[in-house]
Design a protein around this motif. Structure first.
Motif, mmCIF file in Angstrom:
data_model
loop_
_atom_site.group_PDB
_atom_site.id
_atom_site.type_symbol
_atom_site.label_atom_id
_atom_site.label_comp_id
_atom_site.label_asym_id
_atom_site.label_seq_id
_atom_site.Cartn_x
_atom_site.Cartn_y
_atom_site.Cartn_z
ATOM 1 N N GLY A 285 -57.230 -21.708 -55.771
ATOM 2 C CA GLY A 285 -57.024 -22.759 -54.779
ATOM 3 C C GLY A 285 -55.593 -22.917 -54.305
ATOM 4 N N ARG A 286 -54.661 -22.148 -54.877
ATOM 5 C CA ARG A 286 -53.271 -22.182 -54.421
ATOM 6 C C ARG A 286 -53.045 -21.016 -53.467
ATOM 7 N N HIS A 287 -52.271 -21.283 -52.434
ATOM 8 C CA HIS A 287 -51.995 -20.254 -51.437
ATOM 9 C C HIS A 287 -50.513 -19.877 -51.485
ATOM 10 N N PHE A 288 -50.245 -18.617 -51.258
ATOM 11 C CA PHE A 288 -48.882 -18.082 -51.382
ATOM 12 C C PHE A 288 -48.474 -17.434 -50.054
ATOM 13 N N TYR A 289 -47.194 -17.609 -49.739
ATOM 14 C CA TYR A 289 -46.694 -17.091 -48.462
ATOM 15 C C TYR A 289 -45.413 -16.290 -48.650
ATOM 16 N N ASP A 290 -45.302 -15.190 -47.899
ATOM 17 C CA ASP A 290 -44.006 -14.540 -47.703
ATOM 18 C C ASP A 290 -43.261 -15.316 -46.624
ATOM 19 N N ILE A 291 -41.946 -15.463 -46.793
ATOM 20 C CA ILE A 291 -41.148 -16.259 -45.865
ATOM 21 C C ILE A 291 -40.134 -15.356 -45.176
ATOM 22 N N TRP A 292 -40.254 -15.255 -43.860
ATOM 23 C CA TRP A 292 -39.310 -14.508 -43.039
ATOM 24 C C TRP A 292 -38.458 -15.511 -42.279
ATOM 25 N N ILE A 293 -37.179 -15.257 -42.162
ATOM 26 C CA ILE A 293 -36.321 -16.243 -41.490
ATOM 27 C C ILE A 293 -35.351 -15.573 -40.512
ATOM 28 N N ALA A 294 -34.842 -16.446 -39.607
ATOM 29 C CA ALA A 294 -33.715 -16.106 -38.707
ATOM 30 C C ALA A 294 -34.087 -15.092 -37.639
ATOM 31 N N GLY A 295 -35.336 -15.109 -37.182
ATOM 32 C CA GLY A 295 -35.717 -14.279 -36.052
ATOM 33 C C GLY A 295 -35.630 -15.067 -34.757
ATOM 34 N N GLY A 296 -35.688 -14.366 -33.652
ATOM 35 C CA GLY A 296 -35.685 -15.038 -32.356
ATOM 36 C C GLY A 296 -35.520 -14.035 -31.232
ATOM 37 N N LEU A 297 -35.900 -14.450 -30.033
ATOM 38 C CA LEU A 297 -35.792 -13.565 -28.862
ATOM 39 C C LEU A 297 -34.652 -14.063 -27.976
ATOM 40 N N GLY A 298 -34.914 -14.317 -26.710
ATOM 41 C CA GLY A 298 -33.848 -14.749 -25.815
ATOM 42 C C GLY A 298 -32.950 -13.593 -25.409
ATOM 43 N N ARG A 299 -31.706 -13.929 -25.057
ATOM 44 C CA ARG A 299 -30.775 -12.905 -24.570
ATOM 45 C C ARG A 299 -30.363 -11.925 -25.663
ATOM 46 N N GLU A 300 -30.424 -12.383 -26.903
ATOM 47 C CA GLU A 300 -30.013 -11.518 -28.019
ATOM 48 C C GLU A 300 -31.135 -11.477 -29.057
ATOM 49 N N PRO A 301 -32.172 -10.674 -28.823
ATOM 50 C CA PRO A 301 -33.296 -10.627 -29.773
ATOM 51 C C PRO A 301 -32.829 -10.154 -31.143
ATOM 52 N N ARG A 302 -33.394 -10.770 -32.167
ATOM 53 C CA ARG A 302 -33.072 -10.367 -33.542
ATOM 54 C C ARG A 302 -34.324 -10.567 -34.381
ATOM 55 N N PRO A 303 -34.805 -9.531 -35.058
ATOM 56 C CA PRO A 303 -35.991 -9.704 -35.893
ATOM 57 C C PRO A 303 -35.670 -10.480 -37.164
ATOM 58 N N ALA A 304 -36.621 -11.274 -37.613
ATOM 59 C CA ALA A 304 -36.442 -12.020 -38.859
ATOM 60 C C ALA A 304 -36.352 -11.059 -40.042
ATOM 61 N N PHE A 305 -35.730 -11.527 -41.121
ATOM 62 C CA PHE A 305 -35.697 -10.730 -42.357
ATOM 63 C C PHE A 305 -36.497 -11.439 -43.445
ATOM 64 N N LEU A 306 -36.981 -10.636 -44.378
ATOM 65 C CA LEU A 306 -37.808 -11.183 -45.465
ATOM 66 C C LEU A 306 -36.912 -11.925 -46.446
ATOM 67 N N PHE A 307 -37.075 -13.245 -46.498
ATOM 68 C CA PHE A 307 -36.234 -14.097 -47.341
ATOM 69 C C PHE A 307 -36.823 -14.237 -48.739
ATOM 70 N N LYS A 308 -38.100 -14.548 -48.830
ATOM 71 C CA LYS A 308 -38.748 -14.710 -50.129
ATOM 72 C C LYS A 308 -40.186 -14.196 -50.047
ATOM 73 N N GLN A 309 -40.655 -13.689 -51.169
ATOM 74 C CA GLN A 309 -42.022 -13.194 -51.233
ATOM 75 C C GLN A 309 -42.885 -14.095 -52.111
ATOM 76 N N ARG A 310 -44.111 -14.246 -51.650
ATOM 77 C CA ARG A 310 -45.175 -14.887 -52.425
ATOM 78 C C ARG A 310 -44.731 -16.242 -53.020
ATOM 79 N N MET A 311 -44.290 -17.124 -52.170
ATOM 80 C CA MET A 311 -43.916 -18.465 -52.605
ATOM 81 C C MET A 311 -45.139 -19.378 -52.516
ATOM 82 N N PRO A 312 -45.380 -20.201 -53.541
ATOM 83 C CA PRO A 312 -46.541 -21.100 -53.503
ATOM 84 C C PRO A 312 -46.378 -22.159 -52.420
ATOM 85 N N GLU A 313 -47.509 -22.629 -51.924
ATOM 86 C CA GLU A 313 -47.471 -23.528 -50.777
ATOM 87 C C GLU A 313 -46.687 -24.802 -51.081
#
Length: 434
Positions: free
Chosen positions: A164-192
């Motif tokens: 019944g617990r759900h886990f998520y990988d967390i990607w951060i610091a992505g964005g598009l606009g004039r200077e697109p930058r893909p997010a990077f993997l910050f943490k893996q399998r963190m509980p909700e």
């Protein structure tokens, strides 16, 4: 009824932007994971008819925009939407924006929708997370397949469930606009139960270190991924847990397992209020009273058991006058210079022209047209993305748009394959793509 006294920056936190037409405003409505009930959809349609020009725009983040509104009606509009349980707080401006989801067809979508609703409830209207340097986008996905986790300030990807617990990988610091930058993997399998505190820690670092109007990706560039990660981990909130909510399920849309999903393609996400009401009525009858605004600016209905999709499609074609059965290319289109203050090109007109030029190969691809470099239609995540990058002053004084062309060939962001094209050069390139 009442008039408003807020300035335009305060309007933004209420989900309101000025249109390029003097005296008119746009109201954006946040939908957690793109889900809206039939009753709420009718309320949106009524607002559009009563206060605007009766037009609805579906966005690529699963939200809804109502254009052609007058300032003196904004308070009444906010009240009318609130009566239907809808919120626009933080839909624009420096706030946590609507929680988006591009995985509405996933078997685990109810898990994603529940998490999206908790995030929406926690961050919407919370003054601790308003007046940020710029917008802060959160997306939640079932997998990395669509790449949408790459373009969020925080992208959550479901990594599994146990007891019944759900886990998520967390990607951060992505964005598009004039200077697109893909997010990077910050943490893996963190509980909700860690997700909200971690996002709070990220927001604290962002608000402390980023100058206005920079996004979180600016800090990733300035500090590097390692230092940015360390700063977040040093925040007290990062180590906290919030107990999971208990009680009845929060999701409003069931799992698509064993049910037919009907996706109604809507060119450029543009509908009349009357058409939106007709689709809401169909959802009430055939889809448990729920609609989903998709990441491709279409509307999806998860049909009740035993309902035949062809029957619903036929009924909707008669009632709306739209041809949902026609094979049309998937093409995301922003309002562009038709209504948006930032728009440089008439993106809907460009989209219609391109649709007529596409060959069979092109019609099977996913397209996105953005009327300015802000890239609201996510052109770097489409098979073919088009961005109006500038206006060029011609010898006769006219200003004509110039376009960049993007192509996505792998799991990352699309890359620019052509730059500074005139409209004619763009149309020739599209024709050559097949």
């Amino acid at each position: 009824m009442s008039t408003t006294t807020a300035n335009n920056n305060e309007y933004r936190l209420d989900g309101i932007y000025k249109q390029r037409q003097e005296g008119f405003y746009m109201q954006r409505v946040k939908l957690p994971a793109g889900v809206i009930s039939a009753g709420q959809a009718r309320a949106v349609a009524t607002v559009s008819t009563r206060y605007g020009h009766g037009s609805i725009h579906l966005t690529s983040r699963g939200n809804i925009e109502i254009h052609w509104l007058k300032e003196e009606n904004l308070s009444d509009i906010k009240r009318d939407l609130a009566k239907a349980g809808l919120s626009s707080r933080g839909a624009c401006g420096g706030a946590v924006r609507g929680i988006t989801c591009g995985s509405q067809d996933a078997l685990r979508f109810p898990v994603l929708e529940s998490t999206a609703r908790r995030l929406h409830r926690h961050f919407t209207g919370n003054p601790r997370f308003e007046h940020l340097p710029k917008k802060f986008k959160v997306g939640i996905e079932a997998s990395v397949a669509g790449g949408r986790h790459l373009i969020q300030d925080v992208g959550l990807v479901l990594a599994g469930s146990e007891d019944g617990r759900h886990f998520y990988d967390i990607w951060i610091a992505g964005g598009l606009g004039r200077e697109p930058r893909p997010a990077f993997l910050f943490k893996q399998r963190m509980p909700e139960e860690r997700i909200i505190p971690i996002i709070e820690a990220i927001l604290k670092v962002y608000a402390t270190h980023a100058p206005s109007p920079k996004r979180l990706k600016f800090l990733a560039g300035e500090f590097g991924e390692t230092k940015l990660s360390s700063l977040i981990e040093e925040e007290a909130a990062y180590h906290e847990e919030i107990p999971m909510t208990s009680g009845l399920p929060e999701e409003l849309v069931s799992s698509p397992d064993g049910r037919q999903r009907l996706e109604l393609q809507v060119f450029a996400g543009a509908l009349t209020a009357g058409q939106f009401e007709q689709i809401a009525d169909a959802a009430e009858t055939y889809a448990d009273g729920m609609l989903m605004v998709t990441a491709n600016q279409d509307i999806a209905l998860l049909l009740s058991h035993g309902v035949d999709g062809a029957t619903v499609t036929d009924a909707l074609q008669r009632s709306t006058g739209l041809n949902f059965a026609a094979s049309v290319p998937t093409i995301r289109v922003c309002p562009g210079s038709h209504e948006c203050l930032m728009g440089l090109a008439p993106s809907r007109d460009v989209g219609r022209e391109l649709t007529g030029l596409m060959g069979e190969q092109g019609r099977n691809r996913i397209w996105a047209i953005s009327g300015c470099p802000n890239s609201c239609t996510q052109p770097q995540l489409a098979d073919i993305g088009i961005v109006c990058s500038a206006l060029h002053k011609e010898e006769d004084g006219r200003r004509t748009p110039r376009f960049d062309l993007y192509q996505r060939t792998d799991a990352g962001l699309g890359t620019r394959s052509a730059h500074d094209l005139t409209a004619d050069e763009l149309f020739t390139q599209v024709r050559d793509l097949g």
